[in-house]
Scaffold this active site. Structure first.
Site, PDB file in Angstrom:
ATOM      1  N   TYR A  71     -12.859  10.773 -20.154  1.00  8.24           N
ATOM      2  CA  TYR A  71     -12.638  11.700 -19.031  1.00  8.24           C
ATOM      3  C   TYR A  71     -11.793  12.889 -19.507  1.00  8.24           C
ATOM      4  O   TYR A  71     -12.123  14.051 -19.213  1.00  8.24           O
ATOM      5  CB  TYR A  71     -11.930  10.952 -17.892  1.00  8.24           C
ATOM      6  CG  TYR A  71     -11.550  11.814 -16.711  1.00  8.24           C
ATOM      7  CD1 TYR A  71     -12.479  12.120 -15.715  1.00  8.24           C
ATOM      8  CD2 TYR A  71     -10.253  12.319 -16.579  1.00  8.24           C
ATOM      9  CE1 TYR A  71     -12.121  12.899 -14.623  1.00  8.24           C
ATOM     10  CE2 TYR A  71      -9.892  13.098 -15.494  1.00  8.24           C
ATOM     11  CZ  TYR A  71     -10.823  13.386 -14.518  1.00  8.24           C
ATOM     12  OH  TYR A  71     -10.470  14.163 -13.445  1.00  8.24           O
ATOM     13  N   SER A  74      -8.614  19.304 -15.327  1.00  5.65           N
ATOM     14  CA  SER A  74      -7.560  18.319 -15.020  1.00  5.65           C
ATOM     15  C   SER A  74      -6.413  18.550 -16.002  1.00  5.65           C
ATOM     16  O   SER A  74      -6.642  19.050 -17.114  1.00  5.65           O
ATOM     17  CB  SER A  74      -8.114  16.903 -15.224  1.00  5.65           C
ATOM     18  OG  SER A  74      -7.072  15.951 -15.273  1.00  5.65           O
TER      19      SER A  74
HETATM   20  N1  LIG Z   1      -7.977  13.620  -7.609  1.00  3.35           N
HETATM   21  C1  LIG Z   1      -7.325  13.894  -8.719  1.00  3.35           C
HETATM   22  O1  LIG Z   1      -6.216  13.397  -8.956  1.00  3.35           O
HETATM   23  C2  LIG Z   1      -7.924  14.838  -9.725  1.00  3.35           C
HETATM   24  C3  LIG Z   1      -7.110  15.279 -10.773  1.00  3.35           C
HETATM   25  C4  LIG Z   1      -7.645  16.149 -11.711  1.00  3.35           C
HETATM   26  C5  LIG Z   1      -8.947  16.574 -11.589  1.00  3.35           C
HETATM   27  N2  LIG Z   1      -9.724  16.123 -10.563  1.00  3.35           N
HETATM   28  C6  LIG Z   1     -11.111  16.600 -10.490  1.00  3.35           C
HETATM   29  O2  LIG Z   1     -11.344  17.113  -9.208  1.00  3.35           O
HETATM   30  C7  LIG Z   1     -12.743  17.081  -8.937  1.00  3.35           C
HETATM   31  C8  LIG Z   1     -12.979  16.546  -7.531  1.00  3.35           C
HETATM   32  O3  LIG Z   1     -12.586  15.198  -7.480  1.00  3.35           O
HETATM   33  P1  LIG Z   1     -11.844  14.535  -6.236  1.00  3.35           P
HETATM   34  O4  LIG Z   1     -10.550  14.041  -6.729  1.00  3.35           O
HETATM   35  O5  LIG Z   1     -11.867  15.435  -5.060  1.00  3.35           O
HETATM   36  O6  LIG Z   1     -12.759  13.231  -6.022  1.00  3.35           O
HETATM   37  P2  LIG Z   1     -13.584  12.641  -4.809  1.00  3.35           P
HETATM   38  O7  LIG Z   1     -12.871  12.802  -3.522  1.00  3.35           O
HETATM   39  O8  LIG Z   1     -13.968  11.262  -5.227  1.00  3.35           O
HETATM   40  O9  LIG Z   1     -14.880  13.592  -4.772  1.00  3.35           O
HETATM   41  C9  LIG Z   1     -15.816  13.608  -5.811  1.00  3.35           C
HETATM   42  C10 LIG Z   1     -17.011  14.405  -5.343  1.00  3.35           C
HETATM   43  O10 LIG Z   1     -17.952  14.524  -6.436  1.00  3.35           O
HETATM   44  C11 LIG Z   1     -19.229  14.044  -5.988  1.00  3.35           C
HETATM   45  N3  LIG Z   1     -19.946  13.504  -7.140  1.00  3.35           N
HETATM   46  C12 LIG Z   1     -19.607  12.455  -7.918  1.00  3.35           C
HETATM   47  N4  LIG Z   1     -20.536  12.253  -8.859  1.00  3.35           N
HETATM   48  C13 LIG Z   1     -21.501  13.206  -8.666  1.00  3.35           C
HETATM   49  C14 LIG Z   1     -22.718  13.521  -9.307  1.00  3.35           C
HETATM   50  N5  LIG Z   1     -23.170  12.807 -10.339  1.00  3.35           N
HETATM   51  N6  LIG Z   1     -23.437  14.569  -8.839  1.00  3.35           N
HETATM   52  C15 LIG Z   1     -23.005  15.306  -7.785  1.00  3.35           C
HETATM   53  N7  LIG Z   1     -21.862  15.040  -7.129  1.00  3.35           N
HETATM   54  C16 LIG Z   1     -21.114  14.005  -7.572  1.00  3.35           C
HETATM   55  C17 LIG Z   1     -18.889  13.017  -4.924  1.00  3.35           C
HETATM   56  O11 LIG Z   1     -19.957  12.750  -4.030  1.00  3.35           O
HETATM   57  P3  LIG Z   1     -21.088  11.612  -4.309  1.00  3.35           P
HETATM   58  O12 LIG Z   1     -20.378  10.447  -4.916  1.00  3.35           O
HETATM   59  O13 LIG Z   1     -21.677  11.331  -2.970  1.00  3.35           O
HETATM   60  O14 LIG Z   1     -22.071  12.238  -5.231  1.00  3.35           O
HETATM   61  C18 LIG Z   1     -17.758  13.723  -4.204  1.00  3.35           C
HETATM   62  O15 LIG Z   1     -18.262  14.706  -3.339  1.00  3.35           O
HETATM   63  C19 LIG Z   1     -13.362  16.242 -10.057  1.00  3.35           C
HETATM   64  O16 LIG Z   1     -13.951  17.083 -11.013  1.00  3.35           O
HETATM   65  C20 LIG Z   1     -12.174  15.534 -10.659  1.00  3.35           C
HETATM   66  O17 LIG Z   1     -12.384  15.168 -11.996  1.00  3.35           O
HETATM   67  C21 LIG Z   1      -9.246  15.279  -9.630  1.00  3.35           C
END
Ligand SMILES: NC(=O)c1ccc[n+]([C@@H]2O[C@H](COP(=O)([O-])OP(=O)(O)OC[C@H]3O[C@@H](n4cnc5c(N)ncnc54)[C@H](OP(=O)(O)O)[C@@H]3O)[C@@H](O)[C@H]2O)c1
Length: 264
Positions: free
Chosen positions: A159, A147
């Site tokens: 985080y 991130s």
């Molecule tokens: N969106 C942003 O603005 C942003 C910015 C920077 C970085 N990121 C990073 O991008 C990545 C993806 O996030 P996203 O934004 O796409 O979020 P999201 O749509 O909420 O997806 C998160 C995914 O992770 C899974 N997950 C959560 N906890 C888990 C666990 N303990 N074990 C296995 N799977 C788990 C969730 O499924 P379940 O809950 O069903 O397990 C879901 O598939 C993350 O690493 C996040 O930190 C996101």
């Protein structure tokens, strides 16, 4: 340029957090690029429709439920991928969590442990397990989703610390695993509209602030990360390792300069 270098045909990809958001978009993009794709997260019911979408693109798709912060789940996941798909060429460590939004002064041990287990320990364990398999196969590619909060301090508590550690883990692994023809890179997104980041964009006053801080003057979509995943995973990215690719609409460079005095 030979565009077949962007193809992932014949490769097997494992995507954690593949049920929605950035993981789902990346899984579908890798399938479009020809890879067989395994999607994983905790809830199988959310994964099955994604696996079905993957199969509808003419490649193999598999859903496996696993908790990213638990070592037994990580071991079971890698074993299942190898048993059912035969190999692992691409690992996208994308599963992530942020159970606490608030002052660091008040963050407790439970949310600290959850954050570090899922965002850092799971990335380490899965990478190690996958790399052992990739070493046997003669190479592979690991992509870790960090991130911009891992590059500069944001008000997101532990985080940010977990995401900074992912960048260092990426560099340390790249130094060691290069000898096995395994490339490891990180992607550092800005605010992408997903469930995880809802607290940063659902409330209009909050999203206006985020948009105002971004030179491209909008938030990102999951598909805008997926293209970089395909690039890094394919032959097109064959000489890139230890790198962190920032995809944030320019936000990390500071707020836009709203200079209205241009004469042309
Ligand atoms: N969106 C942003 O603005 C942003 C910015 C920077 C970085 N990121 C990073 O991008 C990545 C993806 O996030 P996203 O934004 O796409 O979020 P999201 O749509 O909420 O997806 C998160 C995914 O992770 C899974 N997950 C959560 N906890 C888990 C666990 N303990 N074990 C296995 N799977 C788990 C969730 O499924 P379940 O809950 O069903 O397990 C879901 O598939 C993350 O690493 C996040 O930190 C996101």
């Amino acid at each position: 340029m030979d565009l077949t270098r962007f193809s992932c045909e014949g490769k097997v990809a494992l995507i954690t957090g593949g049920s929605r958001g950035i993981g789902r978009a990346s899984a579908l993009a890798l399938a479009e690029a020809g890879a067989d794709v395994v999607v994983s997260s905790r809830k199988i019911a959310d994964l099955e429709p994604v696996a079905q979408e993957i199969r509808s693109k003419g490649v193999r798709g598999l859903a496996v439920a696993a908790h990213n912060g638990k070592s037994q789940d990580c071991e079971m996941l890698v074993q299942r991928v190898v048993r059912e798909m035969g190999r692992i060429d691409i690992l996208l460590n994308n599963a992530g969590t942020n159970p606490y939004y608030g002052p660091l002064m008040d963050q407790d041990e439970t949310t600290y442990d959850i954050t570090m287990n899922v965002n850092l320990k799971g990335v380490f364990l899965l990478s190690q397990l996958a790399a052992r398999q990739m070493k046997k196969q003669g190479g592979g590619c690991i992509i870790n989703v960090s991130s911009i909060g891992g590059l500069r301090a944001e008000a997101l508590g532990i985080y940010c610390v977990s995401k900074a550690a992912v960048i260092m883990l990426t560099q340390v692994m790249a130094k060691e695993f290069g000898q096995y023809n395994i490339r490891i890179n990180a992607i550092a997104p800005g605010v992408i509209k997903t469930r995880l980041s809802e607290a940063l964009w659902k409330e209009p006053s909050v999203s206006q602030k985020a948009i105002g801080d971004t030179p491209l003057m909008r938030l990102g979509e999951p598909e805008e990360i997926a293209g970089a995943v395909v690039f890094l995973a394919s032959q097109a990215g064959s000489y890139i390792t230890g790198e962190t690719m920032v995809i944030d609409g320019g936000r990390v460079h500071g707020e836009p300069s709203y200079n209205k005095n241009a004469k042309s």
